[in-house]
Write a protein that holds these residues in place. Structure first.
Motif, short mmCIF file in Angstrom:
data_model
loop_
_atom_site.label_atom_id
_atom_site.label_comp_id
_atom_site.label_asym_id
_atom_site.label_seq_id
_atom_site.Cartn_x
_atom_site.Cartn_y
_atom_site.Cartn_z
N PHE A 134 40.69 36.57 47.63
CA PHE A 134 41.74 37.55 47.41
C PHE A 134 41.56 38.78 48.29
CE2 PHE A 134 41.16 35.08 43.60
CZ PHE A 134 42.45 34.85 43.13
N ASN A 145 38.15 40.64 43.80
CA ASN A 145 38.17 40.18 42.42
C ASN A 145 36.86 39.53 41.98
OD1 ASN A 145 40.75 41.05 42.58
ND2 ASN A 145 41.72 39.05 42.35
N LEU A 146 35.74 40.08 42.42
CA LEU A 146 34.46 39.62 41.88
C LEU A 146 34.35 40.10 40.44
CD1 LEU A 146 32.12 40.40 44.90
CD2 LEU A 146 32.98 38.18 44.16
N PHE A 147 33.54 39.39 39.64
CA PHE A 147 33.39 39.78 38.25
C PHE A 147 32.34 40.90 38.16
CE2 PHE A 147 34.27 35.05 37.99
CZ PHE A 147 35.64 35.22 37.91
N PRO A 148 32.76 42.11 37.83
CA PRO A 148 31.86 43.27 37.95
C PRO A 148 30.73 43.27 36.93
CG PRO A 148 33.92 43.93 36.93
CD PRO A 148 34.10 42.50 37.35
N HIS A 149 30.87 42.50 35.84
CA HIS A 149 29.85 42.52 34.80
C HIS A 149 28.78 41.46 35.03
CE1 HIS A 149 32.84 39.57 33.75
NE2 HIS A 149 32.15 39.13 32.71
N MET A 150 28.86 40.76 36.16
CA MET A 150 27.86 39.73 36.44
C MET A 150 27.19 40.04 37.77
SD MET A 150 30.01 36.33 35.65
CE MET A 150 30.86 36.07 34.11
N ILE A 202 28.77 30.75 37.76
CA ILE A 202 29.46 30.57 36.48
C ILE A 202 30.48 29.43 36.51
CG2 ILE A 202 31.09 32.47 36.93
CD1 ILE A 202 31.02 32.80 33.78
N ALA A 203 31.34 29.42 37.55
CA ALA A 203 32.37 28.38 37.56
C ALA A 203 31.78 26.97 37.74
CB ALA A 203 33.42 28.68 38.63
N PHE A 205 24.65 43.79 41.51
CA PHE A 205 25.99 43.70 40.95
C PHE A 205 27.00 43.99 42.06
CE2 PHE A 205 23.48 44.20 37.16
CZ PHE A 205 24.17 43.44 36.22
N GLY A 256 29.41 45.93 42.35
CA GLY A 256 29.66 47.35 42.61
C GLY A 256 28.62 48.00 43.51
N GLN A 257 27.50 47.33 43.72
CA GLN A 257 26.45 47.90 44.56
C GLN A 257 26.56 47.43 46.01
OE1 GLN A 257 23.52 46.23 41.78
NE2 GLN A 257 22.65 48.27 41.54
N ARG A 260 31.56 32.44 46.53
CA ARG A 260 31.89 32.04 45.16
C ARG A 260 32.89 30.87 45.17
NH1 ARG A 260 34.83 36.18 41.10
NH2 ARG A 260 36.47 36.00 42.66
N ALA A 261 33.91 31.00 46.04
CA ALA A 261 34.90 29.93 46.11
C ALA A 261 34.26 28.64 46.64
CB ALA A 261 36.07 30.34 47.00
N GLN A 293 41.18 39.90 37.90
CA GLN A 293 40.02 39.26 37.28
C GLN A 293 40.40 37.91 36.69
OE1 GLN A 293 36.65 40.30 36.92
NE2 GLN A 293 37.34 41.47 38.69
N MET A 321 38.84 27.82 35.70
CA MET A 321 38.41 28.05 34.32
C MET A 321 39.58 27.88 33.37
SD MET A 321 35.84 31.27 34.41
CE MET A 321 34.80 31.60 35.82
N ARG A 378 33.73 46.29 27.01
CA ARG A 378 33.06 47.42 27.64
C ARG A 378 34.02 48.63 27.68
NH1 ARG A 378 30.94 47.19 33.79
NH2 ARG A 378 29.71 45.51 32.92
N GLY A 422 25.40 48.41 37.23
CA GLY A 422 26.23 47.71 38.18
C GLY A 422 27.52 48.44 38.50
N ARG A 432 29.54 51.50 39.94
CA ARG A 432 29.08 52.37 41.03
C ARG A 432 28.91 53.79 40.53
NH1 ARG A 432 33.73 49.26 42.78
NH2 ARG A 432 33.38 48.66 40.67
#
Lengths: 254, 358
Positions: free
Chosen positions: A95, A99-104, A112-113, A145, A147-148, A161-162, B254, B263, B279, B356, B358
């Motif tokens: 995308f 659209n990465l999953f920020p909580h992982m 995951i997938a 993560f 975000g980093q 990921r894809a 997301q 999924m 969250r 995680g 920022r």
């Protein structure tokens, strides 16, 4: 390479026939026809609002087409949820906004997938993930993560990921438009590598250099229609179409 | 080249002077406020500690002679406050049951227990143990009916079961309200708005008193469980909107990314949308838990003696009638312990989840 297509071998990877898509009264796609062979690299370009993103989002049914027929890897897209999930497993997508999953963590994003959709054991999924992180040249970021990471790194993670789902077709929806200029090259490099390995790719992008370098065909869209379809040399140098020439002069002009 | 040197940071004393004693008027106001605060603190301390009576031996008379707080009422009546009408000989069971709830809650707050199976084991075993301890009737424990439960144990039981039933229900309601089928989303919206428009008291009253007339005998169950169901419904209506708000904060991309990876709906909701939504919704959720904990005191309206009502009973009998302030201070302290731990835990979760970002 394409060993997973035992049942539907032969035939094009993708066939779009007379597809319409409306948003209310606005017609985003008008009688679009496109056929993509296995291993082909297609670049889709055109002015904004021309329906490029809508078209590739119809391919994995993030958007539902209103008329016509879309056949992916021999399976027609209809309301059958199992069909749709099956196709999505075989079609990877990247995308504009990652659209990465920020909580992982990056590694979890990649595993995951395969683990929950393809039921791959964790150890195997992680090994695959590490291999693709190597491939997109950020093996050291696995435990961070999203975000980093920088934008360019995030987009490369998104590509990995894809790929971890071992898809047969990859869709790219303006993968470099949200990036700072100095990060565009690192993402395009990964895409060029992927193309050279024979992946079937459909890329919506304004990167004309990339199109010239890897595309088998360039598709130009305007106002919901495919206006022109041609190999890159012909497209860039000898377009017969007025709208194409106008668009190219705007994109390549300065 | 010019070297820029930051001005030296003001010392403690300097800082104090600047903030509170900049002008003569400000200095005067500061001194007056300080004097008032010291005076009040002294009065409170004197009442609560120095002039207070702690021993139970003197009885109420010793208290009335003293100028300070009468903590002997707590020493004499703590069992009624904590255990209500629960049979005196069996109150150790009620104490153990409270401890079970506390342990169960603490365990499920530890990240290591956040897998479906572990949480299920903790809560299954915990509530089972609580129920057996409180109700008895087996393992040689004498039977104690729900109508005799009371005090802290009842407050905790109502709170925990309300959350236990209400929270999953809230998530269901939130998901249904987001449904693409209009008849589901509209109906759910109507239910949520309907429940939210009613006062909790009327819901409790309806479930406790009116429902038995409308339901066949075998469905009605004990009054306590109907009351818990009512309060869970009330909780879930509010919490559903909190969860929905949290979901709206999750970018559409997301879910699209999760879809593009193949999924299924439940995988997308369970792994991608809800974790991020919760969250976002955490501060409001903690708030809702705190409110629900304190609202358990409303069950007194349908005849249950939770901790506040038990406190009433503790000073209500003749001799300790004058010592209600001390009893309420004690109960307030118990509420404070629970609510404060809840909000501290919320803060811990927020810090943990911020990893995680920022």
């Amino acid at each position: 390479m394409n060993s997973g297509d035992s049942s539907k071998s032969g035939g094009p990877a993708l066939r779009i026939e007379n597809v319409d898509k409306n948003y209310g009264t606005f017609q985003a796609l008008r009688k679009v026809n496109l056929s993509v062979e296995r291993g082909e690299r297609i670049v889709v370009c055109g002015p904004s609002g021309s329906g490029k993103s809508t078209m590739i989002r119809c391919i994995n049914r993030l958007e539902q087409h209103n008329g016509g027929k879309i056949t992916v890897l021999g399976t027609e897209l209809n309301d059958d949820v199992a069909n749709i999930d099956g196709i999505r497993r075989e079609v990877g997508m990247v995308f504009q906004h990652f659209n990465l999953f920020p909580h992982m963590t990056v590694l979890e994003n990649l595993t995951i997938a395969p683990m929950i959709v393809r039921k791959v054991p964790r150890a195997e999924a992680e090994a695959t993930a590490r291999r693709y992180l190597d491939k997109v040249r950020i093996p050291e970021q696995a435990m961070k993560f999203p975000g980093q990471l920088s934008g360019g790194q995030q987009q490369r993670v998104a590509i990995a990921r894809a790929l971890c789902m071992q898809p047969q077709i990859m869709l790219f929806d303006e993968p470099t438009s949200a990036l700072d200029p100095e990060m565009i090259a690192e993402v395009l490099d990964v895409m060029v590598t992927l193309a050279s390995e024979g992946m079937t790719m459909i890329c919506v992008t304004h990167e004309m250099g990339f199109a010239r370098k890897v595309a088998d065909r360039v598709v130009f869209m305007d106002a919901g229609e495919i206006v022109e379809e041609a190999p890159p040399e012909e497209f860039f140098t000898a377009s017969r179409n007025e709208r194409t020439r106008q668009f190219l002069s705007q994109v390549l002009g300065h | 080249m010019e070297v820029v040197v930051a001005p030296p940071a003001p010392g403690k004393l300097e800082d104090l002077k600047r903030r509170f004693f900049a002008t003569p008027l400000q200095a005067l106001l500061s001194l007056i406020s300080l004097a008032i605060m010291v005076f009040l603190a002294w009065k409170l301390l004197n009442w609560a500690v120095f002039s207070a009576v702690f021993t139970v031996t003197g009885g109420p008379e010793a208290c009335q002679a003293a100028a300070g707080a009468c903590w002997s009422v707590i020493a004499a009546r703590w069992r009624i406050i904590l255990f209500g009408l629960y049979p005196f000989e069996e109150q150790w069971r009620s104490a153990l049951a409270c401890l079970t709830v506390v342990v169960m809650t603490v365990l499920s707050c530890i990240p290591a227990f956040w897998t479906g199976r572990r949480i299920a084991i903790v809560w299954g075993a915990g509530t089972g143990l609580f129920y057996v301890l409180m109700k008895g009737g087996l393992l040689g424990l004498p039977y104690v009916g729900e109508e005799a439960w009371g005090g802290l144990a009842l407050t905790l039981f109502i709170f925990v079961t309300t959350c236990l039933i209400g929270f999953p229900l809230a998530i269901c309601l939130a998901l249904m309200r987001r449904s693409e089928l209009p008849w589901i989303s509209r109906t759910t919206g109507l239910i949520i708005d309907g429940v939210r428009s009613l006062p909790l008291i009327s819901i409790l009253f309806t479930f406790a008193i009116v429902l038995p007339f409308a339901l066949p005998q075998w469905m009605a169950g004990d009054k306590l469980y109907r009351v818990i169901l009512g309060s869970a419904l009330f909780f879930s209506a509010y919490q559903a909107e909190i969860v929905r708000g949290g979901m709206q904060g999750v970018p559409a991309g997301q879910e699209e990314a999760a879809m593009a990876l193949g999924m299924s709906y439940w995988q997308r909701i369970g792994r991608i949308v809800l974790p991020q939504a919760m969250r976002n919704a955490l501060p409001a959720t903690i708030n809702q838990f705190v409110i629900s904990f304190k609202e358990t005191s409303l069950v007194v309206i349908v005849g249950f003696f939770e901790i506040l009502a038990s406190g009433n009973a503790a000073y209500g009998t003749g001799e300790w009638r004058f010592a209600y302030v001390e009893v309420y201070a004690f109960i307030a302290f118990i509420y404070f312990i629970f609510v404060f731990s809840l909000s501290r835990y919320g803060a811990f979760l927020e810090r943990r989840m911020a990893v995680g970002e920022r």
